[in-house]
Design a protein around this motif. Structure first.
Motif, mmCIF file in Angstrom:
data_model
loop_
_atom_site.group_PDB
_atom_site.id
_atom_site.type_symbol
_atom_site.label_atom_id
_atom_site.label_comp_id
_atom_site.label_asym_id
_atom_site.label_seq_id
_atom_site.Cartn_x
_atom_site.Cartn_y
_atom_site.Cartn_z
ATOM 1 N N MET A 1 33.655 33.482 49.675
ATOM 2 C CA MET A 1 34.030 34.745 48.924
ATOM 3 C C MET A 1 33.724 35.040 47.665
ATOM 4 S SD MET A 1 37.748 35.314 47.508
ATOM 5 C CE MET A 1 38.240 33.858 46.905
ATOM 6 N N GLY A 2 32.895 36.285 47.614
ATOM 7 C CA GLY A 2 32.130 36.538 45.893
ATOM 8 C C GLY A 2 32.860 36.805 44.779
ATOM 9 N N LEU A 3 32.275 36.923 44.104
ATOM 10 C CA LEU A 3 33.461 37.629 42.793
ATOM 11 C C LEU A 3 33.228 38.870 42.859
ATOM 12 C CD1 LEU A 3 31.169 35.583 39.780
ATOM 13 C CD2 LEU A 3 33.849 35.135 40.421
ATOM 14 N N SER A 4 35.157 38.691 42.550
ATOM 15 C CA SER A 4 34.978 40.070 41.990
ATOM 16 C C SER A 4 34.513 40.787 40.958
ATOM 17 C CB SER A 4 36.050 40.868 42.817
ATOM 18 O OG SER A 4 36.996 40.518 41.334
ATOM 19 N N GLU A 7 36.678 38.954 37.699
ATOM 20 C CA GLU A 7 35.988 38.104 37.579
ATOM 21 C C GLU A 7 35.008 37.872 37.359
ATOM 22 O OE1 GLU A 7 39.431 36.535 41.842
ATOM 23 O OE2 GLU A 7 36.698 36.926 41.745
ATOM 24 N N GLN A 63 27.655 38.925 42.241
ATOM 25 C CA GLN A 63 28.439 39.196 43.175
ATOM 26 C C GLN A 63 27.661 37.887 43.867
ATOM 27 O OE1 GLN A 63 30.746 41.179 45.729
ATOM 28 N NE2 GLN A 63 31.730 42.402 43.671
ATOM 29 N N GLU A 64 26.243 37.504 43.973
ATOM 30 C CA GLU A 64 25.966 36.506 44.770
ATOM 31 C C GLU A 64 24.236 36.555 44.064
ATOM 32 O OE1 GLU A 64 26.048 35.182 47.246
ATOM 33 O OE2 GLU A 64 28.128 36.185 48.278
ATOM 34 N N ARG A 117 42.775 30.293 40.859
ATOM 35 C CA ARG A 117 42.235 31.180 41.995
ATOM 36 C C ARG A 117 40.610 31.558 41.541
ATOM 37 N NH1 ARG A 117 47.376 32.899 43.128
ATOM 38 N NH2 ARG A 117 46.942 35.557 41.739
ATOM 39 N N ALA A 118 40.348 32.302 40.482
ATOM 40 C CA ALA A 118 39.224 33.141 40.083
ATOM 41 C C ALA A 118 38.169 32.021 39.680
ATOM 42 C CB ALA A 118 39.183 34.091 39.126
ATOM 43 N N ALA A 121 36.183 31.230 43.557
ATOM 44 C CA ALA A 121 35.018 31.819 43.423
ATOM 45 C C ALA A 121 33.412 31.756 42.633
ATOM 46 C CB ALA A 121 35.146 33.497 42.832
ATOM 47 N N ALA A 124 31.488 28.871 44.104
ATOM 48 C CA ALA A 124 30.574 29.040 44.870
ATOM 49 C C ALA A 124 29.904 29.589 44.648
ATOM 50 C CB ALA A 124 31.439 30.127 46.057
ATOM 51 N N PHE A 125 29.681 30.904 43.560
ATOM 52 C CA PHE A 125 28.291 31.683 42.731
ATOM 53 C C PHE A 125 27.875 30.567 42.419
ATOM 54 C CE2 PHE A 125 26.496 33.209 39.149
ATOM 55 C CZ PHE A 125 26.405 34.272 39.546
#
Length: 284
Positions: A1-4, A7, A63-64, A117-118, A121, A124-125
């Motif tokens: 799941m990417g960052l919004s 976020e 986000q990526e 929760r954020a 993400a 993961a980034f």
């Protein structure tokens, strides 16, 4: 799941607000993993630059790691990978320098449930940034090894001038296809540069001669002849002579000698040159 976007903006603000705390904690984590092989001041400078690059990427909506907003971050990570590869660090040590950001951020995150929760993400980034660093390190290391191998190959195949009009290629070690190509290119270029009509290929340092090695030598001789130079092969030891006979290898009309000195004398006889040998004077 990417960052919004929200976020990413939140973590960008957090990195800016707690810049010194995050950078100090991040630097300490890297220092421990590298066991003091880089100074604390140097690591602090690197982590500060990376922290600002992460902040810019996140505030820009990345986000990526492949997004345009993360271009500066990718450039810094690539530079870090190349530098660490040249300094002799491992790929794991290099990637850990990026992964350590997660723990540094977690220390200033607090216990807000939404923020936690954020953080998943965000983590993961950072992981993807670490993997990008790992891949960049691998490419840099492969290029470095290839460059070193090429330099060693050139150093291991010198072409020396023995006499006016006579050059020699002393071969040491195994002669494979890649090295044979380098030998041929260096010899031909030296023949052009010096205008030498004779070349001696000395195989004294070649441990064994098989059909493949013989073919490489013969191709080099043919190439030199096309350049107008006559080749002599020296260093034919008894064991190599027996192997050549057993394999049925034919050198044709190519002159062969047992030593480099014999080959040089052979060339000097053909050119009419003589080496004067003076006896030491005795003092009465």
């Amino acid at each position: 799941m990417g960052l919004s976007s929200d976020e990413g903006s939140r973590f960008a603000d957090m990195l800016q607000e707690h810049e010194e705390t995050v950078v100090s904690s991040w630097t300490d984590g890297i220092t421990a993993s590298l066991r003091g092989r880089l100074s604390h001041a140097e690591l602090h400078r690197q982590t500060l630059e990376l922290q600002k690059a992460f902040q810019t990427a996140l505030s820009g909506g990345a986000q990526e790691i492949s997004d345009d907003a993360a271009a500066e971050l990718r450039a810094l990570l690539s530079e870090l990978s190349t530098t660490r590869a040249r300094q002799g660090f491992t790929a794991t040590e290099t990637a850990v320098s990026v992964f350590a950001l997660k723990e540094a951020v977690l220390k200033v995150l607090g216990d807000d449930e939404q923020a936690l929760r954020a953080y998943v993400a965000f983590s993961a980034f950072v992981d993807r940034a670490g993997l990008f660093t790992f891949d960049s390190y691998t490419r840099a290391r492969e290029e470095l090894i290839a460059d070193q191998a090429e330099q060693l190959l050139e150093l291991s195949t010198p072409v020396v001038k023995l006499w006016e009009g006579v050059v020699a290629v002393p071969l040491v070690g195994t002669l494979d296809s890649a090295r044979a190509q380098v030998v041929m290119e260096r010899l031909l270029q030296t023949l052009v540069d010096t205008g030498s009509p004779y070349a001696i290929i000395d195989i004294t340092g070649v441990p064994a001669v098989d059909t493949q090695v013989a073919q490489h030598i013969l191709k080099t001789v043919v190439a030199a002849r096309l350049m107008g130079a006559d080749c002599i092969i020296s260093g034919i030891r008894p064991q190599i002579a027996q192997t050549i006979v057993a394999l049925g290898i034919e050198f044709g009309d190519i002159a062969t000698k047992s030593s480099l000195a014999d080959a040089l004398r052979h060339v000097l006889r053909k050119t009419g040159d003589r080496v004067s040998q003076k006896s030491p004077r005795r003092e009465g």
